[in-house]
Motif scaffolding. Sequence first.
Motif, PDB file in Angstrom:
ATOM      1  N   HIS A   3      44.681  41.126  50.961  1.00  0.00           N
ATOM      2  CA  HIS A   3      43.652  41.895  51.028  1.00  0.00           C
ATOM      3  C   HIS A   3      42.939  42.097  49.686  1.00  0.00           C
ATOM      4  CE1 HIS A   3      45.010  43.072  55.117  1.00  0.00           C
ATOM      5  NE2 HIS A   3      46.100  43.680  54.447  1.00  0.00           N
ATOM      6  N   ALA A   4      41.460  41.859  50.055  1.00  0.00           N
ATOM      7  CA  ALA A   4      40.542  41.710  48.889  1.00  0.00           C
ATOM      8  C   ALA A   4      40.459  43.163  48.251  1.00  0.00           C
ATOM      9  CB  ALA A   4      39.286  41.392  49.179  1.00  0.00           C
ATOM     10  N   LYS A 181      36.311  36.190  54.290  1.00  0.00           N
ATOM     11  CA  LYS A 181      35.706  34.717  53.499  1.00  0.00           C
ATOM     12  C   LYS A 181      34.652  35.191  52.604  1.00  0.00           C
ATOM     13  CE  LYS A 181      37.082  31.807  57.291  1.00  0.00           C
ATOM     14  NZ  LYS A 181      36.542  30.713  58.529  1.00  0.00           N
ATOM     15  N   PRO A 182      35.098  35.793  51.411  1.00  0.00           N
ATOM     16  CA  PRO A 182      33.906  35.963  50.685  1.00  0.00           C
ATOM     17  C   PRO A 182      33.327  34.890  49.777  1.00  0.00           C
ATOM     18  CG  PRO A 182      36.294  36.637  49.738  1.00  0.00           C
ATOM     19  CD  PRO A 182      36.320  36.365  50.822  1.00  0.00           C
ATOM     20  N   ASP A 183      32.226  35.168  49.380  1.00  0.00           N
ATOM     21  CA  ASP A 183      31.595  33.959  48.578  1.00  0.00           C
ATOM     22  C   ASP A 183      31.978  33.899  47.174  1.00  0.00           C
ATOM     23  OD1 ASP A 183      30.427  35.723  47.420  1.00  0.00           O
ATOM     24  OD2 ASP A 183      28.388  35.719  48.694  1.00  0.00           O
ATOM     25  N   ALA A 184      31.503  32.849  46.399  1.00  0.00           N
ATOM     26  CA  ALA A 184      32.134  32.826  44.861  1.00  0.00           C
ATOM     27  C   ALA A 184      31.620  34.050  44.190  1.00  0.00           C
ATOM     28  CB  ALA A 184      31.590  31.419  44.383  1.00  0.00           C
ATOM     29  N   GLY A 185      30.460  34.381  44.543  1.00  0.00           N
ATOM     30  CA  GLY A 185      29.816  35.778  43.635  1.00  0.00           C
ATOM     31  C   GLY A 185      31.016  36.769  43.948  1.00  0.00           C
ATOM     32  N   GLU A 186      31.315  37.146  45.330  1.00  0.00           N
ATOM     33  CA  GLU A 186      32.109  38.317  45.490  1.00  0.00           C
ATOM     34  C   GLU A 186      33.434  38.136  44.995  1.00  0.00           C
ATOM     35  OE1 GLU A 186      33.429  40.703  49.655  1.00  0.00           O
ATOM     36  OE2 GLU A 186      31.780  39.675  49.545  1.00  0.00           O
ATOM     37  N   ARG A 187      34.053  36.621  45.110  1.00  0.00           N
ATOM     38  CA  ARG A 187      35.198  36.633  44.136  1.00  0.00           C
ATOM     39  C   ARG A 187      34.988  37.296  42.947  1.00  0.00           C
ATOM     40  NH1 ARG A 187      35.584  32.263  47.742  1.00  0.00           N
ATOM     41  NH2 ARG A 187      34.802  30.760  46.144  1.00  0.00           N
ATOM     42  N   VAL A 188      34.172  36.716  42.069  1.00  0.00           N
ATOM     43  CA  VAL A 188      33.902  36.979  40.676  1.00  0.00           C
ATOM     44  C   VAL A 188      33.869  38.587  40.525  1.00  0.00           C
ATOM     45  CG1 VAL A 188      32.241  37.025  38.964  1.00  0.00           C
ATOM     46  CG2 VAL A 188      32.791  35.047  39.838  1.00  0.00           C
ATOM     47  N   ALA A 192      36.586  40.950  38.596  1.00  0.00           N
ATOM     48  CA  ALA A 192      35.907  41.740  37.376  1.00  0.00           C
ATOM     49  C   ALA A 192      36.367  43.265  37.830  1.00  0.00           C
ATOM     50  CB  ALA A 192      34.388  41.844  37.712  1.00  0.00           C
ATOM     51  N   VAL A 193      36.161  43.859  39.154  1.00  0.00           N
ATOM     52  CA  VAL A 193      36.857  45.010  39.520  1.00  0.00           C
ATOM     53  C   VAL A 193      38.089  45.422  39.143  1.00  0.00           C
ATOM     54  CG1 VAL A 193      37.218  46.498  41.544  1.00  0.00           C
ATOM     55  CG2 VAL A 193      35.136  45.480  41.225  1.00  0.00           C
ATOM     56  N   ARG A 194      39.105  44.264  39.481  1.00  0.00           N
ATOM     57  CA  ARG A 194      40.532  44.502  38.775  1.00  0.00           C
ATOM     58  C   ARG A 194      40.497  44.727  37.560  1.00  0.00           C
ATOM     59  NH1 ARG A 194      41.725  39.892  40.695  1.00  0.00           N
ATOM     60  NH2 ARG A 194      42.290  40.516  42.815  1.00  0.00           N
ATOM     61  N   ALA A 195      40.047  43.818  36.664  1.00  0.00           N
ATOM     62  CA  ALA A 195      39.933  43.966  35.129  1.00  0.00           C
ATOM     63  C   ALA A 195      39.377  45.085  34.667  1.00  0.00           C
ATOM     64  CB  ALA A 195      39.271  42.807  34.586  1.00  0.00           C
ATOM     65  N   LEU A 196      38.360  45.574  35.253  1.00  0.00           N
ATOM     66  CA  LEU A 196      37.508  47.059  34.637  1.00  0.00           C
ATOM     67  C   LEU A 196      38.493  48.139  35.152  1.00  0.00           C
ATOM     68  CD1 LEU A 196      33.948  46.099  35.561  1.00  0.00           C
ATOM     69  CD2 LEU A 196      34.888  46.095  33.280  1.00  0.00           C
ATOM     70  N   LEU A 223      25.402  40.212  39.529  1.00  0.00           N
ATOM     71  CA  LEU A 223      26.187  40.040  40.602  1.00  0.00           C
ATOM     72  C   LEU A 223      26.988  41.340  40.760  1.00  0.00           C
ATOM     73  CD1 LEU A 223      28.137  36.539  40.105  1.00  0.00           C
ATOM     74  CD2 LEU A 223      26.363  37.109  41.852  1.00  0.00           C
ATOM     75  N   PHE A 224      27.502  42.150  39.847  1.00  0.00           N
ATOM     76  CA  PHE A 224      27.984  43.402  39.903  1.00  0.00           C
ATOM     77  C   PHE A 224      27.199  44.390  40.537  1.00  0.00           C
ATOM     78  CE2 PHE A 224      30.695  46.787  38.649  1.00  0.00           C
ATOM     79  CZ  PHE A 224      32.223  46.345  38.742  1.00  0.00           C
TER      80      PHE A 224
END
Length: 249
Positions: A3-4, A181-188, A192-196, A223-224
């Motif tokens: 899950h995302a 099926k998130p796009d490339a921007g959503e994956r970024v 970032a959410v995970r790292a932050l 994007l964020f």
Amino acid sequence: EEHAIALALPPLPKNFFRTETVFRGLGGASGDHMIGCGFLLKPGSSGQHRGGAFHHFSGVLVLRGEGSYVDWKGREHRTFPGCFLQRLPGRRHSTVHPSEANWAECYVNFGAPLCEILGGLGCLDLERPVLNPGLSLPLVERFDRLLGDLRAAPSEELTRLHVRIQELVVDIYALDRLRTKPDAGERVVEQAVRALSENLDRRLNLPRLAHDLGVGYERLRKLFRERTGLAPGEYRIRRRVERACALLA
């Protein structure tokens, strides 16, 4: 991951963080004829459920807090704000969250016979314990309106509310499909959410984080903010405040 990561959104109104529940019966006394809706606060380690089974379907949208859901096959799934837990009739499961999680949720319930019917029609996936519809104000408002209407409705209106509960769950499935099926921007942004959200006691170099994610810093900021309503630095501060509040609680 299965899950995302749920993306951060501007804070929900405080009135959604409360304990209020309603259960109503549709012409019978057994759990098969009950429908319900509610909001629950589970501070500390309260409200955990270990190794039990419900006699009804319970669909839980997590509003605050993280933990894990262990399904009927012993598989462990991470839980986070914006995920939707399916507690299926007769299937043993556990929901566990640490004492600092400051857990909050809203939910709907209906009887086992309807769960089996919806599963047979393909409206429910009875083999998927956790969905990820995301957390949005319009979605939580639907739970809130349903709760108020369920409390106030005369008996003859309960059938309509039963249908509205079904519609809400079906729409949650539709939201989950949109996010699979998130796009490339959503994956970024998810990365970032995970790292932050990690190592909140340390300083984080945001331009370096953007470089590690393969984008420029201004691109990451754009994007964020588009997907969360916050700049990366603002999100980091908010997570630190949430962590401090949880520790104080």
